[in-house]
Design a protein around this motif. Sequence first.
Motif, PDB file in Angstrom:
ATOM      1  N   ALA A   1       0.748  -1.031   0.059  1.00 49.19           N
ATOM      2  CA  ALA A   1      -0.266  -0.014   0.239  1.00 49.19           C
ATOM      3  C   ALA A   1       0.887   1.623  -0.088  1.00 49.19           C
ATOM      4  CB  ALA A   1      -1.036  -0.265   1.128  1.00 49.19           C
ATOM      5  N   VAL A   2       2.046   0.961   0.726  1.00 51.29           N
ATOM      6  CA  VAL A   2       2.819   2.757   0.963  1.00 51.29           C
ATOM      7  C   VAL A   2       3.494   2.370  -0.355  1.00 51.29           C
ATOM      8  CG1 VAL A   2       4.888   3.490   2.130  1.00 51.29           C
ATOM      9  CG2 VAL A   2       3.195   2.292   3.479  1.00 51.29           C
ATOM     10  N   GLY A   3       3.903   1.936  -1.120  1.00 58.21           N
ATOM     11  CA  GLY A   3       4.396   1.635  -2.321  1.00 58.21           C
ATOM     12  C   GLY A   3       3.654   2.132  -3.140  1.00 58.21           C
ATOM     13  N   ALA A   4       2.269   1.733  -3.169  1.00 60.35           N
ATOM     14  CA  ALA A   4       1.198   2.323  -4.221  1.00 60.35           C
ATOM     15  C   ALA A   4       1.151   3.818  -4.335  1.00 60.35           C
ATOM     16  CB  ALA A   4       0.611   1.897  -4.302  1.00 60.35           C
TER      17      ALA A   4
ATOM     18  N   ARG B   1       1.888   7.204  -6.759  1.00 58.64           N
ATOM     19  CA  ARG B   1       1.139   7.988  -6.800  1.00 58.64           C
ATOM     20  C   ARG B   1       1.564   9.512  -6.652  1.00 58.64           C
ATOM     21  NH1 ARG B   1      -2.364  10.994  -4.731  1.00 58.64           N
ATOM     22  NH2 ARG B   1      -1.812  10.193  -2.428  1.00 58.64           N
ATOM     23  N   LEU B   2       2.161   9.525  -5.567  1.00 55.64           N
ATOM     24  CA  LEU B   2       3.028  10.945  -5.015  1.00 55.64           C
ATOM     25  C   LEU B   2       4.035  11.477  -6.216  1.00 55.64           C
ATOM     26  CD1 LEU B   2       3.416  10.492  -1.353  1.00 55.64           C
ATOM     27  CD2 LEU B   2       1.547  12.159  -2.554  1.00 55.64           C
ATOM     28  N   ALA B   3       4.608   9.944  -6.397  1.00 56.74           N
ATOM     29  CA  ALA B   3       5.923  10.377  -7.383  1.00 56.74           C
ATOM     30  C   ALA B   3       5.138  11.058  -8.996  1.00 56.74           C
ATOM     31  CB  ALA B   3       6.494   8.866  -8.163  1.00 56.74           C
TER      32      ALA B   3
ATOM     33  N   LEU C   1       7.566  11.432   0.249  1.00 58.53           N
ATOM     34  CA  LEU C   1       8.348   9.965  -0.646  1.00 58.53           C
ATOM     35  C   LEU C   1       9.511   9.541   0.185  1.00 58.53           C
ATOM     36  CD1 LEU C   1       8.650  10.944  -4.654  1.00 58.53           C
ATOM     37  CD2 LEU C   1       6.891   9.236  -3.456  1.00 58.53           C
ATOM     38  N   ARG C   2      10.156  10.100   1.229  1.00 59.57           N
ATOM     39  CA  ARG C   2      11.492   9.723   1.406  1.00 59.57           C
ATOM     40  C   ARG C   2      10.390   8.675   2.966  1.00 59.57           C
ATOM     41  NH1 ARG C   2      14.916  15.222   2.126  1.00 59.57           N
ATOM     42  NH2 ARG C   2      16.045  14.936   0.392  1.00 59.57           N
ATOM     43  N   GLU C   3      11.321   7.847   3.061  1.00 61.06           N
ATOM     44  CA  GLU C   3      10.655   6.892   3.815  1.00 61.06           C
ATOM     45  C   GLU C   3      11.489   7.080   5.813  1.00 61.06           C
ATOM     46  OE1 GLU C   3      12.110   2.739   3.299  1.00 61.06           O
ATOM     47  OE2 GLU C   3      10.345   2.446   1.219  1.00 61.06           O
TER      48      GLU C   3
END
Length: 416
Positions: free
Chosen positions: A209-212, A216-218, A275-277
Motif C-alpha cells: 500500500a505504501v509503495g502504491a 502516486r505521489l511520484a 516520498l522519503r521513508e
Amino acid sequence: MTSPDPLEPGVAARADAALDRIGLTTPRRRDAALAAVVAVVSVAMVLVVLADPALGAALRGGPLTVPAVLVLLVVQSGALAVRRTRPALCLAVTIALQVAMAAVLPPAGFLRGPAPVIAAYTCGAWSPPRRALTLAGLAGLVETAGVVGSAPAAATVAAVLTQLVSSVLTYLAATMLGAWVATRRRYAEMARLRAAEAVAAQRARADAAVGAERARLARELHDIAAHHLAAMVVQASVVERLIDRDPAAARRTAADVRARGRATLQDLRQVVGALRERGEDGEEDGLADGGAPVPGLAALAELAAGSGASLHVDGTPRELPPVADVSVYRVAQEALSNARDHAPGAPVTVRVEHQEGATVLEVRNGPSAAAPEPRPGGLGLIGMRERAELIGATLDVGPLPDGGWRVRLELPRSPA
C-alpha cells in the motif's frame, strides 16, 4: 493465535539461558547433567529408605545387597546420558538394570529408580506414538517378568497381576505424558510460526500500500514540476521580449516567475518529503548522512580515506552537472564497497582524470589477501550501470590480469 500456555515460551527461554550460562549448551551435555542429578537423587532415596528400620529391612539382604543396589542405580541413571540421541536403547538399558536390581534385592523388596520412568517419558516425547507405546508396554512386561522370576515362590496370581498393572501403567503414563508435552511443544511452535507469518503478511500488505501511494505521489511530483516549469518558461520568454519595450511589465512578470518558482519549490519539498521513508523515530531511513547534502567529487578524498584507498587526481578539475557529480561519487562508493567485501585486505587505488573531453573515474583493487566472507548477491553492478546510463557515461567493469578488479567510468564533457 497464541500458544496454549503464554508462560511456556518465556519459561523455556529462561531455562535455556540459565543452562547456557553454566556451560550446558548442547543436548548431550544437558542429558549428562540430568544423569548425574538423577544418580545423586537415587542414591539419596535409598539412603533415606535405609534410615527407616521398617522400610530398610525390606532392602537389606546379604552384606553386598545395598552396595550392589547403589551401583546399579548409578549405572541406570548414567544411561540417561543418551536418552535423546538413543531413546529406545536408553529405555532398554534402564529396564535391564531394573531386572538386575530385582534379582539382587530380597524377595520382599522392590525398588524402582526414577531413571526408567524418565526414559519412558523421553520415548514418548521423541519417538513416534505407536513405537513409544509399544516400548512402554514391553518395558512393563519385562520388568514384571524379572520381578516374578527373582522370587518364584511369592509369585501368586494376585502378586503377578499387581506387579504387571503397576509396571505397565507406570511406563505407559510416563510415555503418554512425554507425548503430550511434545504435542504441546509442536503446537506452540506452529502457533508462533503462524503468528510470525501473519505479521509478515500484514507488513507485506502495508508495504504494498505504501509503495502504491509513493508511486502516486511520484506521478503527482512529475505533474506539478511539468506544469509549473512550463509556465515559468513561457513567462521567462515574455520577460525577455518586454524588458526593452515595457520594463514595468517585465518586472511584474519576473516577480510572478519568482513567486511561481517559490511555490514550485515548496510543492516539490512537500511531495519529496512524503516520498522519503521515515523510521519509527522520525528519522529518514536509508540515509546514512541523516539528510545532509548529497556528496560529489569534492568529497571523494574523504571517501577514499575512510575506505583505506589511495586517491590520485590528474588534470584540472572542472565543475560537473549536479546529477553527474553525484553519480560519479556513488559509482566510486559502490566500487570501494565491492572491493572491501570481495577482496578484503587488498590494496585499492582510486584515480580521477580530468581530461580535455571527459572525466574518468577508475577504481582498482589487487587480488584478495584473505578469503572473502560469504555474502548474498547484491545489485551493485546493476546500480552502477543504471547511473552510467543516466548521465551518458561509459562503464567498464572486469577482472585484471593480476587477479584484481577494475571499475572504470568515463563521462564525456558536454560542450559549453
